[in-house]
Design a protein around this motif. Structure first.
Motif, mmCIF file in Angstrom:
data_model
loop_
_atom_site.group_PDB
_atom_site.id
_atom_site.type_symbol
_atom_site.label_atom_id
_atom_site.label_comp_id
_atom_site.label_asym_id
_atom_site.label_seq_id
_atom_site.Cartn_x
_atom_site.Cartn_y
_atom_site.Cartn_z
ATOM 1 N N ARG A 1 39.349 13.777 -21.801
ATOM 2 C CA ARG A 1 38.544 13.524 -20.613
ATOM 3 C C ARG A 1 39.290 13.991 -19.363
ATOM 4 O O ARG A 1 40.508 14.193 -19.384
ATOM 5 C CB ARG A 1 38.192 12.039 -20.515
ATOM 6 N N LEU B 1 32.569 21.349 -17.040
ATOM 7 C CA LEU B 1 32.160 19.963 -16.817
ATOM 8 C C LEU B 1 31.356 19.873 -15.514
ATOM 9 O O LEU B 1 31.611 19.055 -14.640
ATOM 10 C CB LEU B 1 33.385 19.051 -16.759
ATOM 11 N N TYR C 1 33.454 14.121 -19.190
ATOM 12 C CA TYR C 1 33.663 14.487 -20.594
ATOM 13 C C TYR C 1 32.439 15.255 -21.080
ATOM 14 O O TYR C 1 31.324 15.077 -20.571
ATOM 15 C CB TYR C 1 33.874 13.233 -21.453
ATOM 16 N N ARG D 1 37.690 22.099 -18.259
ATOM 17 C CA ARG D 1 38.756 21.602 -19.133
ATOM 18 C C ARG D 1 39.148 22.679 -20.139
ATOM 19 O O ARG D 1 38.289 23.297 -20.757
ATOM 20 C CB ARG D 1 38.296 20.355 -19.892
ATOM 21 N N THR E 1 27.278 17.157 -19.118
ATOM 22 C CA THR E 1 28.519 16.477 -18.784
ATOM 23 C C THR E 1 28.267 14.993 -18.624
ATOM 24 O O THR E 1 27.369 14.582 -17.881
ATOM 25 C CB THR E 1 29.114 17.032 -17.475
#
Length: 370
Positions: free
Chosen positions: A63, A44, A80, A31, A86
């Protein structure tokens, strides 16, 4: 059909991609946070590496939704950051042979997917409903692509193949998935929607109505025909739009569009165009550019994500001065050649009709001799 490997939320705050680790690390979701002073990436990783055909979709709350194939079904989860590891929230699964996530929804808090059947396509709400995955509508024919036409998330455009032709259609999510035509350039042409800019209603299309596959543009709700600029036809390259400038609600012809220009062994370039200037400018992308990914700001700054051994999460910024003639890369000037003769007039399109889900243009095409 897989989208670009780097997907950005509609509000530009987050992005997600599948990154390839070193050695046995395999693929893992990553992310990116984009709305701070500098971008930064968060891994993640799960307990096991992901497969290369998994899909990820960022949400506006940070998320990331992931779609994984598990035997004869597709499992969906939210990922997330959770301390050093994670966190994962399973959302359920759908048993089918193929499921593809649609582009991020305008609200940033829901996610949709297409499931292909033998003679139809099912539209699913895979996150954001009252429970698990929810079947919303079934559309006759095989649907691909996907572009949102309004910021309320009501109107979804899909390219539907039916009876040997592909036409862009609109699915109205507030009316039980009611389907209506969007592109009807000619009766026998294949008319696909490549991109829709939510504020201005600018549409980028690909159609064989001129006799060969050409890139064209129009405005949602306008009565003017689709135009096919000659400057968007490069004999030695393939152009794919990947970002359009937001915030140009009353000026679609001023809207900047960025293209990925694929030149085979020569690699991928960045193209910048807007209807009013009638020319395509070409630039070399930054080293490590995630080709086909990027985003415009309302102030006409193009941000291009890149990854290098020394910069694991970078954004190159390109800001174009007005009527620039000398920038970092070759500039191509060309005259826009419309498919039909256009008459100049002072009549403006009615802004109130910009979200009208009707055919963009049904007038016949008059071909010009080559």
């Amino acid at each position: 059909m897989r989208r670009a490997a780097f997907t950005v939320t509609v509000n530009g705050s987050y992005a997600a991609r599948l990154a390839l680790g070193r050695g046995a690390d395999g693929w893992f979701p990553e992310r990116w946070t984009l709305d701070g002073p500098e971008p930064y990436a968060v891994s993640l990783r799960g307990k096991q590496p992901d497969e290369a055909d998994s899909e990820v979709l960022p949400l506006a709350d940070g998320r990331v939704l992931i779609r994984r194939r598990v035997a004869e079904r597709f499992a969906l989860s939210l990922l997330y950051p959770a301390g050093p590891g994670t966190g994962e929230l399973p959302l359920g699964s759908i048993e089918c042979s193929h499921l593809s996530l649609l582009p991020p929804a305008p609200d940033g808090s829901s996610a949709y997917a297409l499931v292909h059947r033998e003679r139809s396509t099912a539209l699913w709400l895979v996150y954001g409903g009252s429970g698990g995955p929810e079947l919303l509508a079934t559309v006759p024919g095989r649907c691909t692509g996907g572009a949102w036409l309004d910021r309320s998330g009501r109107l979804l455009a899909l390219d539907r193949e039916l009876d040997g032709l592909t036409k862009a259609v609109v699915v109205d999510l507030r009316r039980g998935g009611e389907v209506s035509p969007l592109l009807q350039i000619t009766e026998k042409s294949n008319d696909r929607l490549l991109m829709a800019e939510l504020d201005s209603g600018l549409l980028l299309v690909r159609s064989d109505a001129p006799g060969t596959d050409r890139l064209g543009w129009g405005v949602l709700g306008s009565s003017r025909p689709v135009r096919f600029p000659d400057c968007l036809r490069l004999p030695d390259a393939h152009l794919t739009p990947f970002a359009a400038q937001p915030g140009q609600g009353l000026a679609p012809e001023e809207c900047f569009v960025a293209f990925r220009i694929d030149r085979g062994a020569a690699g991928s370039w960045v193209g910048v165009w807007r209807p009013v200037t009638k020319r395509l400018q070409q630039f070399t992308g930054p080293a490590g550019w995630l080709a086909g990914a990027g985003m415009w700001t309302a102030e006409a700054e193009l941000k291009l994500p890149y990854v290098t051994p020394g910069v694991p999460c970078g954004l190159a910024r390109l800001r174009l001065p007005e009527e620039t003639t000398a920038v970092s890369g070759p500039v191509i000037s060309a005259k826009a050649v419309p498919l039909e003769e256009e008459e100049e007039d002072d009549e403006e399109d009615d802004p109130a009709s910009a979200l009208r889900p009707v055919p963009l243009q049904q007038a016949p095409c008059a071909r010009k001799p080559v």
